[in-house]
Write a protein that holds these residues in place. Structure first.
Motif, mmCIF file in Angstrom:
data_model
loop_
_atom_site.group_PDB
_atom_site.id
_atom_site.type_symbol
_atom_site.label_atom_id
_atom_site.label_comp_id
_atom_site.label_asym_id
_atom_site.label_seq_id
_atom_site.Cartn_x
_atom_site.Cartn_y
_atom_site.Cartn_z
ATOM 1 N N ARG A 249 17.520 78.152 49.773
ATOM 2 C CA ARG A 249 16.730 77.251 48.955
ATOM 3 C C ARG A 249 17.634 75.904 48.523
ATOM 4 O O ARG A 249 16.757 74.984 48.493
ATOM 5 N N ARG A 250 18.861 76.180 48.020
ATOM 6 C CA ARG A 250 19.333 75.054 48.074
ATOM 7 C C ARG A 250 19.325 74.037 49.083
ATOM 8 O O ARG A 250 19.203 72.824 49.004
ATOM 9 N N GLY A 251 19.513 74.538 50.291
ATOM 10 C CA GLY A 251 19.534 74.025 51.721
ATOM 11 C C GLY A 251 18.242 73.037 51.679
ATOM 12 O O GLY A 251 18.081 71.882 51.887
ATOM 13 N N PHE A 252 16.916 73.548 51.400
ATOM 14 C CA PHE A 252 15.576 72.916 51.508
ATOM 15 C C PHE A 252 15.776 71.813 50.457
ATOM 16 O O PHE A 252 15.060 70.733 50.901
ATOM 17 N N GLU A 253 16.106 72.152 49.499
ATOM 18 C CA GLU A 253 16.184 71.049 48.335
ATOM 19 C C GLU A 253 17.009 69.969 48.773
ATOM 20 O O GLU A 253 16.469 68.719 48.805
ATOM 21 N N VAL A 254 18.236 70.113 49.309
ATOM 22 C CA VAL A 254 19.041 69.092 49.950
ATOM 23 C C VAL A 254 18.414 68.132 50.984
ATOM 24 O O VAL A 254 18.472 67.035 50.893
#
Lengths: 248, 248
Positions: free
Chosen positions: B227-232
């Motif tokens: 999820r963090r990856g998608f946000e970044v």
DNA sequence: GGCGGCCCGATTGTCGGACAATCGTATCAT
DNA sequence: ATGATACGATTGTCCGACAATCGGGCCGCC
């Protein structure tokens, strides 16, 4: 070492035709509800015989990408519905000789978080369906078929209230298999109905109170109770799950 | 009030033929690997034309109940494999415009218990596959396609080690969708590879130590990291998941 | 003007037959 | 036994045909 050659694949025409049409549907070039061109025109467009087109259509039909609506002639494009896909997965699992334990174990993992999600969801309309399912189960009385259906309806309603379509679809085949196992169990366990009804009411109350924690724990108890039911009924958890019937 | 009449349903021959053959397969009267009778004989048995039989066969083929093995002519009965079913479900979900958030949320629910199950499992051979997947991911380097494949392979290996086939099959479509979203994300997030590799190593260590609790929590962290990856990467979680490609 | 009934073309479901490509297998030569 | 050859069986694809019925237009009636 050289990279091995890929097997040179020949695809028959009917499959390539099906793939071409499917690609358009996936790309939304053909959209939900749109009628498909008549077979003769497809045949002339693809420059193949109508028989070939028809074989391709059967493939698409079976994937749920096209269907002919009841009492109509032309086929229309459609998105594969939950029931359609779930049926396939259910059959596949049954053919893999999956055991009741595996289905039950998966339910213990999936259902409690689902209840939690539903409790946190904001919309009231979802709860209405849960309430209806609880009432319908109690009203089903000694009618085994209906009672089993309503057990499924309860889980479905909770999942819908949660608002996650992926989870809802993932749950669907589990319910099919649970129900087909339940049909055998429920009449052998006198107290089953009362325990199910009681758990459903507690979960409903927790959902209404937006109490996620209680919803989760009671859902876990509810699912665990099914395991107890199978044991009481003398059904070995490691037997394979009965094949889901054709009733939809 | 009288009970409403059910719509009187007419089923075309090709569907009834398909249903009849499917029923035999489900009932294990026709078993895995057995060759199907030739089309002409089926036609004479059912007393229909060969074209009709062929349409029925396309339906069964698309359900994964029969297939013609590469380079052979007769069709053989087969059980729908995980890959086959998962592909269907993945396409269906993508067509329903399911969002990345829904897929990710489901992963957060399904994967941690899967890791826990794997940690409790007794067999060592399952762990070997996990170890191989971890190594393969690190070895994939800058090759995006391979890296994405290996991410899936890791989850698959963990699920297999858990030994629950229902969960493994349920997970499969999720991986398909995760991978198709990941293909876009991974190259936009420089630290993604390192974080994935690190989490995989921790999970593997926990599995080797039979530490279910640690396996669960690290798996949760691992999934949350996506999820963090998608946000970044600047990918809105509420966009619909990209359609899974045809690569299998 | 709206409504119900009738007729005709379009489309599908099913059939019959045909033929080339190729797979499986028995036969034959070494 | 091994390898090459020939033949029948089976599938993929085509062509043409026809009954059933669905959709839509036309017409007459209220």
């Amino acid at each position: 070492m050289s990279t091995p050659f890929p097997p040179l694949a020949y695809e028959p025409s009917y499959r390539r035709v099906a793939a071409a049409i499917a690609a358009r549907i996936h790309a939304r070039a053909l959209r939900d509800g749109e009628p498909l061109p008549p077979e003769t025109e497809l045949a002339s467009q693809f420059a193949v015989n109508r028989s070939t087109i028809r074989e391709a259509l059967r493939e698409l039909e079976s994937e749920g990408l096209v269907e002919r609506r009841r009492g109509t002639k032309r086929m229309v494009v459609t998105r594969p519905g939950a029931g359609h896909v779930a049926g396939r997965v259910g059959h596949a699992l049954a053919l893999q000789d999956v055991t009741i334990r595996e289905v039950w174990e998966t339910l213990t993992i999936v259902e409690p978080p689902l209840a939690e999600l539903a409790a946190r969801a904001r919309q009231a309309p979802g709860l209405e369906a849960v309430r209806a399912a609880v009432d319908a189960f109690e009203a089903s009385g000694a009618d085994t078929a209906r009672a089993v259906d309503e057990v499924g309806a309860f889980f479905r309603a909770v999942a819908s209230a949660g608002g996650n379509r992926v989870l809802r679809l993932a749950q669907e085949p589990l319910l099919l298999l649970l129900q087909s196992a339940l049909r055998v169990m429920i009449d052998r366990v006198p107290q089953a109905r009362a325990r199910i009804a009681s758990a459903q009411r507690r979960i409903l109350a927790a959902l209404e109170a937006r109490d996620a924690e209680t919803a989760r724990t009671w859902m876990l108890k509810h699912v665990r109770d099914f395991r107890r039911g199978f044991e009481v009924a003398g059904i070995d958890l490691d037997t394979r799950v009965p094949h889901p019937g054709e009733a939809q």
